[in-house]
Scaffold this active site. Structure first.
Site, mmCIF file in Angstrom:
data_model
loop_
_atom_site.group_PDB
_atom_site.id
_atom_site.type_symbol
_atom_site.label_atom_id
_atom_site.label_comp_id
_atom_site.label_asym_id
_atom_site.label_seq_id
_atom_site.Cartn_x
_atom_site.Cartn_y
_atom_site.Cartn_z
ATOM 1 N N GLY A 49 6.819 -7.337 -5.050
ATOM 2 C CA GLY A 49 5.771 -6.632 -4.933
ATOM 3 C C GLY A 49 5.672 -5.191 -5.715
ATOM 4 O O GLY A 49 6.537 -5.126 -6.577
ATOM 5 N N CYS A 50 4.691 -4.600 -6.200
ATOM 6 C CA CYS A 50 4.692 -3.589 -7.076
ATOM 7 C C CYS A 50 5.575 -2.382 -6.676
ATOM 8 O O CYS A 50 6.399 -1.593 -7.333
ATOM 9 C CB CYS A 50 3.358 -3.161 -7.475
ATOM 10 S SG CYS A 50 2.190 -2.831 -6.062
#
Ligand SMILES: NC(=O)c1ccc[n+]([C@@H]2O[C@H](COP(=O)([O-])OP(=O)(O)OC[C@H]3O[C@@H](n4cnc5c(N)ncnc54)[C@H](OP(=O)(O)O)[C@@H]3O)[C@@H](O)[C@H]2O)c1
EC number: 1.2.1.38
Length: 339
Positions: A151-152
């Site tokens: 995930g970012c």
């Protein structure tokens, strides 16, 4: 390591979305990959350049047909979580090496996955992926057939905290995330509507953002068994993410020691950049760079670490290219060079 074809062919599934479209552009311009096809359901028949003129990719979107599109060396799957797992499983059955951008294969504990996401769409593959944060898993990626792009928020957070975690220095941490609206994907909602977002800043996912267990999982691998407080805020910008980490340390840190540890961390990885002042999201826009700044606070005894990335690039699409490069035996910077 499997021997790579001269120019591996790469499918981008979900290329009508924000991260998939950028991935298609990066694959299409890559010197050693060939963009074989781009897929979408709702935009099938339209050129990608019609949807995203700035990417300048003329390929026409097609409805995914695994029998036909599965005849490739690799795929980047840019679907929402839940939708991704069955498609990834079908591609793997065809021997395709996959980088999945969704959350479907990031977690390694089934109960944790079920708690945050529900039933898994490809239980036989659960736990089989390499976590695709190249800076941490560089040695495992060349042999990987399935890579879970992180995930970012976890990308920016883990790159900020890895040196302290490895040093056993994290007693507790608050991760304050500020994210641009493209992080929520292409479909607008009431929360991401221009009128809601413009000239406003709000917290969301309070005490329950899905990226928190991913941060905890990987901090534990690095040596920090903590339950991180992860609090996102939505900013009125399209791209970019700033993560501010407030670390309660297990012992006092002098600035000089902190500088030495972080300089060594950045020097070992081409996309990490130490900054003399806290970085802004504009400094990393449209790059695979993670800009870092670490400061010891003598008043509180805490360490503050700031980390800026472009959520669509290092947070997703160019991170996927970095992983593909390592999977196919290329320099990790190929096609996404920092300078
Ligand atoms: N945006 C970011 O900054 C970011 C960063 C890191 C990771 N990610 C992850 O990367 C993945 C893609 O994100 P994104 O922002 O590019 O999403 P997006 O803009 O919403 O695009 C989603 C893509 O998936 C396709 N799709 C296929 N099956 C679908 C389904 N059942 N429901 C909805 N769409 C479906 C969509 O096209 P059709 O509906 O036409 O098929 C579209 O091409 C997500 O898992 C996301 O969590 C995103």
């Amino acid at each position: 390591m499997a021997s790579a074809p001269a120019t591996p062919s790469v499918l981008v599934a979900g290329a009508s979305g924000y991260t998939g479209a950028l991935a298609a552009r990066l694959v299409g311009r890559h010197p050693r990959f060939e963009l074989s096809a781009v897929t979408s359901r709702s935009d099938a028949g339209r050129a990608l350049s019609e949807l995203y003129p700035h990417h300048r990719v003329d390929a026409v979107l097609e409805e995914l047909d695994i029998e036909r599109h599965g005849d490739v060396d690799a795929a980047i799957v840019a679907y929402p979580h839940g939708a991704s797992a069955p498609v990834v499983a079908a591609l793997r059955e065809h021997g395709v090496r996959v980088v999945d951008l969704s959350a479907d294969f990031r977690l390694r504990d089934r109960d944790t996955y079920a708690h945050w996401y529900g039933e898994h769409g490809a239980p036989d593959l659960f736990g089989c992926a390499i976590y695709g944060l190249s800076e941490l898993y560089v040695e495992m990626l060349p042999d990987a057939d399935l890579v879970a792009n992180p995930g970012c928020f976890p990308i920016a957070t883990l790159l900020a905290l890895a040196p302290l975690a490895r040093a056993g220095a994290i007693a507790d941490v608050v991760v304050d995330v500020k994210s641009g609206v493209s992080g929520a994907g292409r479909a607008a909602t009431a929360r991401t509507h221009f009128v809601t977002v413009d000239e406003n800043v709000v917290a969301y996912g309070v005490a329950g953002h899905r990226h928190a267990p991913e941060v905890d999982q990987e901090l534990a691998v690095l040596g920090a068994n903590v339950t991180a407080t992860v609090q996102p805020h939505l900013l009125p910008i399209d791209q970019g993410e700033l993560v501010s980490c407030y670390v309660t340390t297990t012992r006092a840190w002098e600035q000089a020691e902190l500088d030495a540890v972080y300089e060594a961390w950045a020097a070992a990885h081409p996309f990490l950049e130490m900054c003399a002042a806290p970085p802004g999201v504009r400094d990393v826009r449209d790059t695979n760079i993670c800009a870092l700044h670490a400061r010891a606070d003598p008043r509180t005894g805490k360490v503050l670490v700031f980390s800026a990335i472009d959520n669509l690039w290092k947070g997703a699409a160019s991170q996927a290219i970095q992983n593909l490069n390592l999977m196919f035996g290329y320099a990790e910077t190929l096609g996404i060079e920092p300078r």
